[in-house]
Design a protein around this motif. Structure first.
Motif, PDB file in Angstrom:
ATOM      1  N   ASN A 143      67.784  65.847  40.344  1.00 44.50           N
ATOM      2  CA  ASN A 143      68.075  64.283  40.327  1.00 44.50           C
ATOM      3  C   ASN A 143      66.829  63.503  40.776  1.00 44.50           C
ATOM      4  O   ASN A 143      66.541  62.418  40.192  1.00 44.50           O
ATOM      5  CB  ASN A 143      69.255  64.040  41.176  1.00 44.50           C
ATOM      6  CG  ASN A 143      70.058  62.558  40.991  1.00 44.50           C
ATOM      7  OD1 ASN A 143      70.956  62.278  41.437  1.00 44.50           O
ATOM      8  ND2 ASN A 143      69.321  61.782  40.242  1.00 44.50           N
ATOM      9  N   CYS A 144      66.001  64.162  41.819  1.00 46.30           N
ATOM     10  CA  CYS A 144      64.918  63.279  42.134  1.00 46.30           C
ATOM     11  C   CYS A 144      63.993  63.607  41.314  1.00 46.30           C
ATOM     12  O   CYS A 144      63.173  62.562  41.091  1.00 46.30           O
ATOM     13  CB  CYS A 144      64.575  63.989  43.466  1.00 46.30           C
ATOM     14  SG  CYS A 144      63.140  62.778  44.413  1.00 46.30           S
ATOM     15  N   ASP A 160      64.598  61.388  38.563  1.00 48.25           N
ATOM     16  CA  ASP A 160      64.465  59.778  38.810  1.00 48.25           C
ATOM     17  C   ASP A 160      62.805  59.507  38.899  1.00 48.25           C
ATOM     18  O   ASP A 160      62.511  58.310  38.559  1.00 48.25           O
ATOM     19  CB  ASP A 160      64.927  59.374  40.193  1.00 48.25           C
ATOM     20  CG  ASP A 160      66.471  59.347  40.335  1.00 48.25           C
ATOM     21  OD1 ASP A 160      67.185  59.237  39.040  1.00 48.25           O
ATOM     22  OD2 ASP A 160      66.979  59.430  41.434  1.00 48.25           O
ATOM     23  N   CYS A 207      58.283  62.572  44.160  1.00 45.28           N
ATOM     24  CA  CYS A 207      59.498  63.009  44.241  1.00 45.28           C
ATOM     25  C   CYS A 207      59.535  63.824  45.656  1.00 45.28           C
ATOM     26  O   CYS A 207      59.424  64.568  45.934  1.00 45.28           O
ATOM     27  CB  CYS A 207      59.946  64.115  43.451  1.00 45.28           C
ATOM     28  SG  CYS A 207      61.509  64.828  43.318  1.00 45.28           S
TER      29      CYS A 207
END
Length: 148
Positions: free
Chosen positions: A55-56, A59, A123
């Motif tokens: 997810n990071c 993103d 990240c």
């Protein structure tokens, strides 16, 4: 991401199943170990770690591309964790591989080389986890071209 403390509350429901509640109003989830310890009523801690890394990274890649007004959507990310025994015979996450898939061909994105050279450094989760677990990151476009 906000600076400071992040708080997550875990409450045992039964055996290895925990309700996990997050500050800020995010919905609660269940975490559980797979059999024979648990019942797989929710993601395991290793699965949650994979989700956090993926997810990071997604993103971070999206943010970096949007800074250049690019639209790579829809992004997706697959994360694999190799679990095995360390020198002391204890189960550990030995390494992780994250594969990010762009939703468009690389040719449709400007400044992609610059973004690919930098996005991982921003990240938070991957850079933190990567201090203890080797993480390989790959980026593939919709034509199947391995960009990184």
């Amino acid at each position: 991401m906000a600076h400071g403390l992040i708080h997550v509350h875990l409450q045992q429901q039964a055996d290895y199943r925990f309700e996990i509640r997050f500050e800020g109003g995010a919905p609660a989830i269940l975490g559980d170990e797979p059999p024979p310890l648990g019942q797989s009523a929710g993601p395991s801690p290793v699965q949650l770690l994979c989700a956090a890394v993926g997810n990071c990274l997604a993103d971070s890649l999206l943010f970096a591309l949007r800074k250049f007004k690019q639209t790579p959507e829809p992004l997706r990310c697959d994360v694999e964790a190799e679990v095995g025994r360390n020198a002391e015979g204890r189960l550990r996450v030995l390494k992780m591989t994250a594969t990010l898939h762009l939703g468009v061909p690389a040719s449709a994105l400007q400044h992609l080389e610059r973004v690919l050279d930098q996005f991982e450094a921003f990240c938070t989760v991957t850079q933190s986890v990567g201090q203890g677990i080797p993480i390989t990151t790959r980026v593939i476009d919709t034509d199947g071209v391995m960009l990184r």
